[in-house]
Write an enzyme that holds these catalytic residues in place. Structure first.
Site, PDB file in Angstrom:
ATOM      1  N   ARG A  35       0.816  -1.216   0.000  1.00  0.00           N
ATOM      2  CA  ARG A  35       0.000   0.000   0.000  1.00  0.00           C
ATOM      3  C   ARG A  35       0.847   1.262   0.000  1.00  0.00           C
ATOM      4  O   ARG A  35       0.450   2.277  -0.567  1.00  0.00           O
ATOM      5  CB  ARG A  35      -0.936  -0.002   1.213  1.00  0.00           C
ATOM      6  N   LYS A 198     -19.269 -16.664   1.334  1.00  0.00           N
ATOM      7  CA  LYS A 198     -20.601 -16.301   1.823  1.00  0.00           C
ATOM      8  C   LYS A 198     -21.462 -15.603   0.788  1.00  0.00           C
ATOM      9  O   LYS A 198     -21.097 -14.551   0.270  1.00  0.00           O
ATOM     10  CB  LYS A 198     -20.471 -15.400   3.057  1.00  0.00           C
ATOM     11  N   GLY A 351     -10.526  -8.782  -1.546  1.00  0.00           N
ATOM     12  CA  GLY A 351      -9.237  -9.000  -0.897  1.00  0.00           C
ATOM     13  C   GLY A 351      -8.621 -10.351  -1.183  1.00  0.00           C
ATOM     14  O   GLY A 351      -7.452 -10.446  -1.578  1.00  0.00           O
ATOM     15  N   GLY A 374     -13.581  -4.068   0.580  1.00  0.00           N
ATOM     16  CA  GLY A 374     -14.948  -3.621   0.825  1.00  0.00           C
ATOM     17  C   GLY A 374     -15.374  -2.513  -0.120  1.00  0.00           C
ATOM     18  O   GLY A 374     -16.503  -2.492  -0.624  1.00  0.00           O
TER      19      GLY A 374
END
Ligand code: ADP
Ligand code: MG
Length: 394
Positions: A35, A198, A351, A374
């Protein structure tokens, strides 16, 4: 179109940049500085243009208190190495105080200052106008370049833009260009590949994409919830019990929209969740009651490969199997490899999918790998992200 740093004059101006320096740390040492490296192009541009550069970021969850295990000091050091110049770091328990203000005021053109973890103040995540104003008081221009937090309305990502003109840095510019184009004006055929564990987390994304894509592939752990919705035996496979009904609705919605849905035609099963477990490939409708689906099978890999080869835009979110266990990583690897070989616009969001592509060595073959887990999901859901909404239009 959103304004970028190239659309304004930054020379001799104090420019505050919201970066994403939320790097993983163990015992005060940075374990992955991806990052930090990703933030360099914007910072280097501002230095070269003669701006007075002030950097800010959050790291970890200090929960509104000046917990020094979350200090940005190690980030300042790493930045100094990469930029080959001294990055001043003024650590204040309240993030902005007189010493920080003086340091910002005394910056010469081309110099860089990093201020302390903005989450040392609880007003940050409350998007408190007072704190946003304090941050804004340090500078004359706000540059938004932290995509990973752009889906949060915080003082340093959204509130500050009330008090300063706001443009994007190069990281955000790239994210908006590729994710935005893929969703709003994709080259067709447009294929979305959804996987992961999920269904619940991904439903809003599937709901949005189902009105836009030509083909939707469902793989990975979420496929079993769809199989269940189709009335099939799934053995011990992962199931998102509460979302079986929604899975059925999505299948119907796809049909109504004329979207082709591809589900696995065969799966690699195991008797227990372990890399050493014996692998048995079965057809999708013949999963034994005492086994669980761990990966897509060889026929499915081929089927998905064909769909990828025919597509002009491919957006991928969520691994095809339990890729963390090498014996069940083949499906994920195959999809990554087909995408790497394709001439299509290829975009990775999420991710774990991004990590899988990096690990497997296909990263430089993709058009774009989103840096925000996200945030990229919310973008693909079609939501307007607060940290992007504040950037001025051209
Ligand atoms: P992303 O971070 O890319 O959005 P997710 O977090 O939704 O992806 O899903 C990643 C997780 O899904 C991985 O940890 C992977 O092991 C798990 N997964 C994929 N397929 C299966 C499966 N068949 N059974 C159990 N877990 C699975
Ligand atoms: Mg994940």
């Amino acid at each position: 179109m959103k304004k970028t740093v190239k659309d304004i004059i930054v020379k001799d101006k104090k420019v505050i940049v919201r970066c994403d320096f939320n790097v993983p740390m163990i015992d005060g040492a940075i374990t992955d500085d991806t990052r930090i490296k990703a933030a360099l192009p914007t910072i280097e541009y501002l230095i070269a243009e003669g701006a007075k550069v002030i950097l800010m970021s959050h790291m970890g969850r200090p929960k509104g208190e000046p917990k020094m295990e979350f200090t940005l000091a190690p980030v300042a050091e790493r930045l100094s190495q990469y930029l080959k110049k001294d990055v001043k770091f003024v650590s204040s328990p309240v993030v902005v105080d007189d010493s920080v203000k003086a340091a910002a005021e005394n910056l010469a053109s081309g110099e860089v200052l990093l201020i302390e973890n903005v989450r040392f103040r609880k007003e940050e995540t409350d998007n408190d106008p007072g704190f946003a104003k304090e941050l804004a008081s340090l500078a004359e221009i706000f540059v938004q370049d932290a995509f990973g937090t752009a889906h949060r309305a915080h003082a340093s990502t959204a509130g500050i833009a009330e008090y300063l003109p706001c443009v994007s840095g190069f990281l955000i510019e790239k994210e908006v260009k590729f994710l935005g184009e893929a969703v709003e004006a994709p080259k067709r055929p447009f294929l979305a590949i959804m996987g992961g564990a999920k269904v619940g987390d991904k439903i809003p994304v599937i709901e949005n994409l189902i009105t836009k894509v030509d083909t939707l592939i469902i793989g990975g752990g979420m496929s079993y919830t769809f199989f269940k919705a189709m009335g099939l035996e799934i053995g011990k496979s992962i199931l998102d019990e509460g979302n079986i009904g929604l899975a059925a609705e999505l299948l119907k919605k796809a049909k109504d929209n004329g979207v082709e849905i591809l589900l696995p035609v065969d799966v690699v099963t195991a008797a227990e969740f372990s890399n050493d477990a014996e692998r048995v490939v079965v057809d999708f409708d013949k999963i034994p009651a005492d086994r669980e689906g761990m990966d897509i099978g060889p026929k499915t890999r081929e089927l998905y490969g064909k769909a990828i080869a025919e597509a002009a835009t491919v957006v991928w979110n969520g691994p095809m199997g339990v890729f963390e266990l090498p014996n069940f990583a083949e499906g994920t690897k195959a999809v990554a490899s087909y995408m790497a070989d394709s001439d299509a616009v290829t975009i990775i969001g999420g991710g774990d999918s991004a990590a899988a592509v990096e690990q497997m060595g296909f990263a430089d073959k993709m058009t774009h790998i989103s840096t925000g887990g996200g945030a990229s999901l919310e973008f693909l859901e079609g939501k307007e992200l607060p940290g992007i909404a504040v950037i001025e239009d051209k």
